[in-house]
Design a protein around this motif. Sequence first.
Motif, PDB file in Angstrom:
ATOM      1  N   PHE A 147      -3.014   1.169   2.851  1.00  0.00           N
ATOM      2  CA  PHE A 147      -2.191   0.419   3.796  1.00  0.00           C
ATOM      3  C   PHE A 147      -1.942  -1.018   3.336  1.00  0.00           C
ATOM      4  O   PHE A 147      -2.817  -1.660   2.757  1.00  0.00           O
ATOM      5  CB  PHE A 147      -2.881   0.345   5.166  1.00  0.00           C
ATOM      6  CG  PHE A 147      -3.003   1.670   5.865  1.00  0.00           C
ATOM      7  CD1 PHE A 147      -1.894   2.292   6.417  1.00  0.00           C
ATOM      8  CD2 PHE A 147      -4.233   2.293   5.974  1.00  0.00           C
ATOM      9  CE1 PHE A 147      -2.005   3.513   7.067  1.00  0.00           C
ATOM     10  CE2 PHE A 147      -4.358   3.522   6.619  1.00  0.00           C
ATOM     11  CZ  PHE A 147      -3.229   4.130   7.165  1.00  0.00           C
ATOM     12  N   SER A 148      -0.727  -1.530   3.651  1.00  0.00           N
ATOM     13  CA  SER A 148      -0.463  -2.964   3.555  1.00  0.00           C
ATOM     14  C   SER A 148       0.076  -3.382   4.912  1.00  0.00           C
ATOM     15  O   SER A 148       0.602  -2.556   5.657  1.00  0.00           O
ATOM     16  CB  SER A 148       0.525  -3.274   2.434  1.00  0.00           C
ATOM     17  OG  SER A 148       1.618  -2.391   2.479  1.00  0.00           O
ATOM     18  N   LEU A 149      -0.081  -4.666   5.230  1.00  0.00           N
ATOM     19  CA  LEU A 149       0.270  -5.139   6.567  1.00  0.00           C
ATOM     20  C   LEU A 149       1.229  -6.323   6.493  1.00  0.00           C
ATOM     21  O   LEU A 149       1.009  -7.264   5.726  1.00  0.00           O
ATOM     22  CB  LEU A 149      -1.032  -5.553   7.285  1.00  0.00           C
ATOM     23  CG  LEU A 149      -0.951  -5.975   8.741  1.00  0.00           C
ATOM     24  CD1 LEU A 149      -0.441  -4.831   9.612  1.00  0.00           C
ATOM     25  CD2 LEU A 149      -2.315  -6.438   9.247  1.00  0.00           C
ATOM     26  N   GLU A 150       2.297  -6.256   7.297  1.00  0.00           N
ATOM     27  CA  GLU A 150       3.266  -7.358   7.346  1.00  0.00           C
ATOM     28  C   GLU A 150       3.579  -7.687   8.797  1.00  0.00           C
ATOM     29  O   GLU A 150       3.501  -6.811   9.659  1.00  0.00           O
ATOM     30  CB  GLU A 150       4.601  -6.935   6.717  1.00  0.00           C
ATOM     31  CG  GLU A 150       4.608  -6.888   5.216  1.00  0.00           C
ATOM     32  CD  GLU A 150       5.953  -6.406   4.689  1.00  0.00           C
ATOM     33  OE1 GLU A 150       6.969  -6.496   5.400  1.00  0.00           O
ATOM     34  OE2 GLU A 150       5.963  -5.922   3.559  1.00  0.00           O
ATOM     35  N   SER A 151       3.966  -8.947   9.047  1.00  0.00           N
ATOM     36  CA  SER A 151       4.513  -9.257  10.372  1.00  0.00           C
ATOM     37  C   SER A 151       5.974  -9.604  10.161  1.00  0.00           C
ATOM     38  O   SER A 151       6.326 -10.223   9.161  1.00  0.00           O
ATOM     39  CB  SER A 151       3.748 -10.412  11.016  1.00  0.00           C
ATOM     40  OG  SER A 151       3.958 -11.589  10.305  1.00  0.00           O
ATOM     41  N   VAL A 152       6.831  -9.163  11.075  1.00  0.00           N
ATOM     42  CA  VAL A 152       8.273  -9.398  10.912  1.00  0.00           C
ATOM     43  C   VAL A 152       8.874  -9.920  12.212  1.00  0.00           C
ATOM     44  O   VAL A 152       8.259  -9.856  13.271  1.00  0.00           O
ATOM     45  CB  VAL A 152       9.017  -8.096  10.495  1.00  0.00           C
ATOM     46  CG1 VAL A 152       8.721  -7.729   9.080  1.00  0.00           C
ATOM     47  CG2 VAL A 152       8.678  -6.944  11.421  1.00  0.00           C
ATOM     48  N   VAL A 161      -3.347  -5.916   1.030  1.00  0.00           N
ATOM     49  CA  VAL A 161      -3.410  -4.462   0.876  1.00  0.00           C
ATOM     50  C   VAL A 161      -4.871  -4.038   1.013  1.00  0.00           C
ATOM     51  O   VAL A 161      -5.762  -4.750   0.550  1.00  0.00           O
ATOM     52  CB  VAL A 161      -2.888  -4.055  -0.542  1.00  0.00           C
ATOM     53  CG1 VAL A 161      -2.871  -2.544  -0.699  1.00  0.00           C
ATOM     54  CG2 VAL A 161      -1.523  -4.623  -0.797  1.00  0.00           C
ATOM     55  N   THR A 162      -5.134  -2.890   1.644  1.00  0.00           N
ATOM     56  CA  THR A 162      -6.524  -2.437   1.782  1.00  0.00           C
ATOM     57  C   THR A 162      -7.109  -2.083   0.408  1.00  0.00           C
ATOM     58  O   THR A 162      -6.348  -1.773  -0.524  1.00  0.00           O
ATOM     59  CB  THR A 162      -6.610  -1.193   2.704  1.00  0.00           C
ATOM     60  OG1 THR A 162      -5.673  -0.230   2.247  1.00  0.00           O
ATOM     61  CG2 THR A 162      -6.313  -1.542   4.143  1.00  0.00           C
ATOM     62  N   GLU A 163      -8.419  -2.130   0.312  1.00  0.00           N
ATOM     63  CA  GLU A 163      -9.113  -1.843  -0.954  1.00  0.00           C
ATOM     64  C   GLU A 163      -8.669  -0.517  -1.571  1.00  0.00           C
ATOM     65  O   GLU A 163      -8.473  -0.421  -2.774  1.00  0.00           O
ATOM     66  CB  GLU A 163     -10.633  -1.756  -0.692  1.00  0.00           C
ATOM     67  CG  GLU A 163     -11.312  -3.081  -0.449  1.00  0.00           C
ATOM     68  CD  GLU A 163     -11.861  -3.697  -1.717  1.00  0.00           C
ATOM     69  OE1 GLU A 163     -11.916  -4.928  -1.778  1.00  0.00           O
ATOM     70  OE2 GLU A 163     -12.231  -2.937  -2.636  1.00  0.00           O
ATOM     71  N   GLY A 191       0.837  -1.186   0.000  1.00  0.00           N
ATOM     72  CA  GLY A 191       0.000   0.000   0.000  1.00  0.00           C
ATOM     73  C   GLY A 191       0.875   1.241   0.000  1.00  0.00           C
ATOM     74  O   GLY A 191       2.103   1.153   0.043  1.00  0.00           O
ATOM     75  N   LYS A 192       0.223   2.414  -0.014  1.00  0.00           N
ATOM     76  CA  LYS A 192       0.972   3.669   0.037  1.00  0.00           C
ATOM     77  C   LYS A 192       1.804   3.702   1.326  1.00  0.00           C
ATOM     78  O   LYS A 192       2.930   4.190   1.346  1.00  0.00           O
ATOM     79  CB  LYS A 192      -0.038   4.824   0.007  1.00  0.00           C
ATOM     80  CG  LYS A 192       0.589   6.176  -0.087  1.00  0.00           C
ATOM     81  CD  LYS A 192      -0.494   7.235  -0.186  1.00  0.00           C
ATOM     82  CE  LYS A 192       0.083   8.607   0.063  1.00  0.00           C
ATOM     83  NZ  LYS A 192      -0.926   9.530   0.569  1.00  0.00           N
ATOM     84  N   HIS A 193       1.214   3.163   2.406  1.00  0.00           N
ATOM     85  CA  HIS A 193       1.942   3.051   3.668  1.00  0.00           C
ATOM     86  C   HIS A 193       2.016   1.581   4.078  1.00  0.00           C
ATOM     87  O   HIS A 193       0.979   0.915   4.167  1.00  0.00           O
ATOM     88  CB  HIS A 193       1.242   3.848   4.772  1.00  0.00           C
ATOM     89  CG  HIS A 193       1.159   5.306   4.457  1.00  0.00           C
ATOM     90  ND1 HIS A 193       2.288   6.088   4.297  1.00  0.00           N
ATOM     91  CD2 HIS A 193       0.100   6.113   4.239  1.00  0.00           C
ATOM     92  CE1 HIS A 193       1.915   7.322   4.005  1.00  0.00           C
ATOM     93  NE2 HIS A 193       0.595   7.362   3.956  1.00  0.00           N
ATOM     94  N   ASN A 194       3.242   1.105   4.313  1.00  0.00           N
ATOM     95  CA  ASN A 194       3.415  -0.298   4.688  1.00  0.00           C
ATOM     96  C   ASN A 194       3.630  -0.416   6.196  1.00  0.00           C
ATOM     97  O   ASN A 194       4.543   0.185   6.745  1.00  0.00           O
ATOM     98  CB  ASN A 194       4.617  -0.875   3.927  1.00  0.00           C
ATOM     99  CG  ASN A 194       4.732  -2.369   4.121  1.00  0.00           C
ATOM    100  OD1 ASN A 194       3.724  -3.078   4.121  1.00  0.00           O
ATOM    101  ND2 ASN A 194       5.942  -2.853   4.310  1.00  0.00           N
TER     102      ASN A 194
END
Length: 288
Positions: free
Chosen positions: A246-251, A240-242, A205-208
Amino acid sequence: MAKANILVVDDEQIVLKSCERTLAPEGFNVLTADRAKEALEILKKDSIDLVITDLKMPEMDGVEFIRHIRNIKPDIGVVVITGYPSQESLKETLSLKILDYLPKPFSPALLLDVTIRAIDARKAVVKEVPQEETIEFITQKLEGIIKKYKNKPGSLIPVLQEAQEAIGYLPPVVQRYIAKGLNIPVSEVHGVVSFYSFFSMKPKGKHNIRVCLGTACYVKGAEEILKKFKEKLKIDVGEVTEDRIFSLESVRCLGACGLAPVVVVDKETFGVVSQTKVEEILTLYNKN
Ligand code: FES
């Protein structure tokens, strides 16, 4: 429960049988069709996660077949059985949202590898088809990058970096295209992309948002923080959100354990994140 429902479409019975023999023991539910029309009927009534299809079929052109698939199931994962992608086929790939290619003849190991990666990548199939200019831009950009580094030792990482900068991420088909361009095995490209966390196989997304699930963060409740992000954004990890914001990751461990639980948005680090802070972070980035 089956890992995923896979439909294999090929007019050669031997290909159908070998796909079944390789994928079924791995827990996949495999359906087969030797004609495109029969495959479209299956797609209409069954829930299929991934279609693996030949492009050369007697009664219907492969590209036309995939267009029909897109009409029936716009977001389904598609892998094409063919040779290595050319610049033309890469354009088709991008416009038809094909996840990867399976060069024929393929080994059971390659079939399994491509299938597992495609199943994983299918969640990231972008909803809208890229514009003509975008497709043209991506293919030309990739050609240019490969040309610049071809035959230079140690060129894989800079090529991947530039390709990711140009496209935003490195889907399997782009990895295969780069491998062909640099004349190296796809497994080598895939190995490098999977090893370095700054390479991504999924669009962002624009913001990860990266939520740390390393030990220090985990004991301070990082799992609950991740759950809150998932609930608020209505997406799972890797999605990624519609609206593509935003996109979401776990690290695993972001190197700031003293601030646990830690969340990093783009390049900014947030420490001692609470449920309330999750909402504040989202509000902050929603405005930017
Ligand atoms: S465990 Fe989360 S920053 Fe180290």
